[in-house]
Enzyme design. Structure first.
Site, PDB file in Angstrom:
ATOM      1  CD  GLU A  63      -3.009  -0.389  -0.073  1.00 45.23           C
ATOM      2  OE1 GLU A  63      -3.096   0.041  -1.239  1.00 45.23           O
ATOM      3  OE2 GLU A  63      -3.461  -1.482   0.283  1.00 45.23           O
ATOM      4  CG  HIS A  64      -0.422   4.820   0.482  1.00 44.29           C
ATOM      5  ND1 HIS A  64      -0.896   5.916  -0.216  1.00 44.29           N
ATOM      6  CD2 HIS A  64      -1.444   4.402   1.261  1.00 44.29           C
ATOM      7  CE1 HIS A  64      -2.155   6.152   0.141  1.00 44.29           C
ATOM      8  NE2 HIS A  64      -2.513   5.236   1.021  1.00 44.29           N
ATOM      9  CG  ASP A  66       1.149   2.810  -6.472  1.00 47.07           C
ATOM     10  OD1 ASP A  66       1.213   3.442  -5.392  1.00 47.07           O
ATOM     11  OD2 ASP A  66       0.170   2.893  -7.236  1.00 47.07           O
ATOM     12  N   GLY A 165     -15.541   5.128  -3.728  1.00 47.81           N
ATOM     13  CA  GLY A 165     -15.039   5.554  -2.435  1.00 47.81           C
ATOM     14  C   GLY A 165     -14.713   4.429  -1.491  1.00 47.81           C
ATOM     15  N   GLY A 167     -12.049   2.201  -1.930  1.00 55.19           N
ATOM     16  CA  GLY A 167     -10.674   1.745  -2.030  1.00 55.19           C
ATOM     17  C   GLY A 167     -10.486   0.565  -2.956  1.00 55.19           C
ATOM     18  CB  SER A 169      -9.167   0.676  -8.153  1.00 52.84           C
ATOM     19  OG  SER A 169      -8.507   1.345  -9.192  1.00 52.84           O
ATOM     20  CB  SER A 170     -14.930   2.804  -8.387  1.00 50.66           C
ATOM     21  OG  SER A 170     -14.730   3.973  -7.612  1.00 50.66           O
ATOM     22  CG  ASP A 214      -5.456   1.953  -8.119  1.00 49.24           C
ATOM     23  OD1 ASP A 214      -4.900   1.098  -7.401  1.00 49.24           O
ATOM     24  OD2 ASP A 214      -5.871   3.038  -7.669  1.00 49.24           O
ATOM     25  CE  LYS A 262      -7.827   6.975  -5.318  1.00 47.69           C
ATOM     26  NZ  LYS A 262      -6.818   6.085  -5.928  1.00 47.69           N
TER      27      LYS A 262
END
Length: 521
Positions: A63-64, A66, A165, A167, A169-170, A214, A262
């Site tokens: 997580e966080h 990339d 919203g 998480g 990756s919509s 994503d 985001k």
């Protein structure tokens, strides 16, 4: 190896059974039929020529990191964004028309093409997130890449099952599906790598300093596999078979129902974290090597003198960060004045170099906590990947490792332990969790998960939990009884089914053609 798939086109499929798991095919056929019928009612006398499809994703670990240049390990969901598209036959018609099956929430929009530079003028207003802007960004990205000045007119209808919203990756799935639809409408057969890179740049037009995980997961994923994604020195995506044990492992997604937009919160959350990792990279690069580094992966590369990330390099850098930022005032972050002194830059230089491209607001910048998380999380990704590879090599033919075998039990527990460590780091070092997510993780672990963590950007959204497949139903009922019923007592059965569900590794983006035949198979 997936390296070779970088340069193959997106798949055009004539049967949705090639996309969805067998148990989902009937429901997805009904969904596609409904999408086609709704399209014909929204746009009378027209029928879609094709449907572009891009899935959401769940990040298993990584997580966080990339956007710091390090590899990550997500998998695609079965839940996705579909866009039914018809293309105008009138050479003078260059209007884009978009509508959503959920027309009450997502209002229709259209615009006449007046040049690539006018497609997206003011995308980002702080505190505002408009669904059609994501479409405009993907559309603009393709036209700019292809150099098209006379695009085809498009009639589009969107149907999404990836909760926004959450998480999962919509937004990236939407941008990827738009990019795919726009390229096909304009007769361009782009490769997976091209679509991915265009989608990454396109989403940045919406004000998100996205790292690329994503979009890569949405485009490159293969059914039945997770995906090990490396970004530097170049984009590579390698399918990873998850360990085979008996009973099989399963992942359950649980939505905290705390919405995390985001774009709206980017200046104080997502974009700020990107900048803090870049500030740390600059500081560590100058301190260790006398060189300016753009991201923390470059710091690692300089230490190793190769582009290969190894456990020993990450362990060294994690320990160095502990010592370098050991003073209490450095552990608590830096004001802009303190940052200027640390980096030997003026405040105006810091603003020009780090703070001017994307909106950011902060009183203090946390270099220790962010860099410590990144190096440790990158190490966890390597170990997770190595466990999967070792498990695959240890299996003989189709023999599964039994859960009561030492290897199977150890594999199961080691993966879970890494996921738990990841959540603690996201919570304490990256400050991207929230009370609801922490509560949900505790409930999931109490309910039998061997590992549970937030997934996605955080500050709300979902958790992902590792359990045995035969525990899915009792596990879900435990979470419903202890999280959803007390906090959200009025949720309907459908809403609960959308909030918590088991998932398997899904397939990546595709174009569905031959619609009448595709949706009945």
């Amino acid at each position: 190896m997936a390296h070779s798939t970088n340069y193959v086109p997106i798949l055009s499929l004539s049967s949705i059974s090639e996309i969805y798991p067998p148990l989902d095919v009937n429901a997805q056929s009904d969904r596609c039929r409904a999408l086609i019928e709704t399209f014909r009612s929204v746009y009378p006398n027209r029928s879609p020529k094709f449907i572009s499809r891009a899935p959401g994703r769940v990040n298993l670990i990584g997580e966080h990191i990339d956007y710091a240049g390090f590899g990550v390990l997500p998998m695609a969901l079965s839940r996705d964004i579909l866009i039914a598209v018809d293309v105008s036959d009138d050479d003078e018609d260059r209007r884009v028309r978009i509508a959503n099956v959920n027309g009450e929430k997502y209002k229709p929009s259209s615009w006449e093409f007046e040049g690539k530079e006018k497609i997206v003028e003011i995308i980002v207003e702080e505190g505002v997130s408009v669904w059609c802007n994501y479409f405009r960004c993907g559309y603009k990205g393709i036209l700019q890449y292809l150099g098209i000045d006379n695009p085809k007119g498009m009639y589009c209808l969107v149907d999404g099952t990836v909760p926004s919203g959450a998480g999962l990756s919509s937004s990236s799935a939407f941008v990827c599906s738009v990019a795919l639809a726009t390229s096909l409408a304009n007769n361009a057969n782009l490769t997976k790598k091209q679509i991915t890179e265009i989608s990454i740049e396109s989403e940045r037009l919406c004000g998100m300093n996205t790292g690329g995980m994503d979009q890569t997961a949405s485009i490159f994923s293969q059914k039945g596999h997770a995906l090990y994604i490396q970004f530097l020195p170049s984009l590579n995506a390698t399918p990873v078979r998850l360990p085979s044990i008996d009973p099989p492992i399963a992942f359950v997604i649980a939505n905290s129902l705390v919405t995390a937009d985001k774009v709206v919160t980017a200046p104080i959350h997502y974009n700020l974290r990107v900048i803090e990792t870049k500030l740390a990279a600059y500081d560590l690069g100058k301190t260790l090597f006398g060189k300016e580094c753009e991201n923390l992966k470059q710091v690692c590369d300089l230490h190793s003198e190769t582009s290969e990330v190894k456990v020993s390099h990450l362990e060294f850098l994690s320990e160095f960060v502990e010592n370098h930022y050991s003073e209490p005032n450095k552990r608590e972050g830096h004001s802009l004045d303190e940052l200027a002194e640390l980096l030997n830059l003026s405040k105006s230089e810091i603003h020009a170099k780090f703070l001017s491209k994307f909106p950011v607001r902060a009183e203090r910048f946390h270099l220790y906590k962010r860099s410590k998380h990144v190096f440790d999380e990158a190490l966890r990704v390597l170990r997770f990947h190595e466990i999967c590879l070792a498990s695959e090599k240890s299996n003989v033919g189709d023999r599964e490792v039994k859960e009561n075998d030492v290897g199977g039990q150890e594999t199961f527990e080691n993966l879970g332990r890494l996921m738990n460590q990841s959540h603690e780091s996201c919570k304490k070092l990256f400050d991207c969790s929230c009370d609801e997510l922490d509560k949900l993780v505790r409930i999931c672990l109490d309910g039998g998960a061997v590992g549970s963590r937030l997934t996605g950007a955080g500050w709300g959204g979902c958790t992902v939990s590792l359990i045995r497949e035969d525990q899915i139903e009792p596990f879900i009922q435990h979470v419903i009884a202890n999280y959803y019923k007390p906090l959200f007592p009025h949720l309907t059965k459908k809403q609960l089914n959308d909030a918590i569900f088991a998932t398997r590794p899904g397939s990546g983006a595709a174009i569905i053609v031959g619609l009448e035949g595709a949706v009945v198979q």
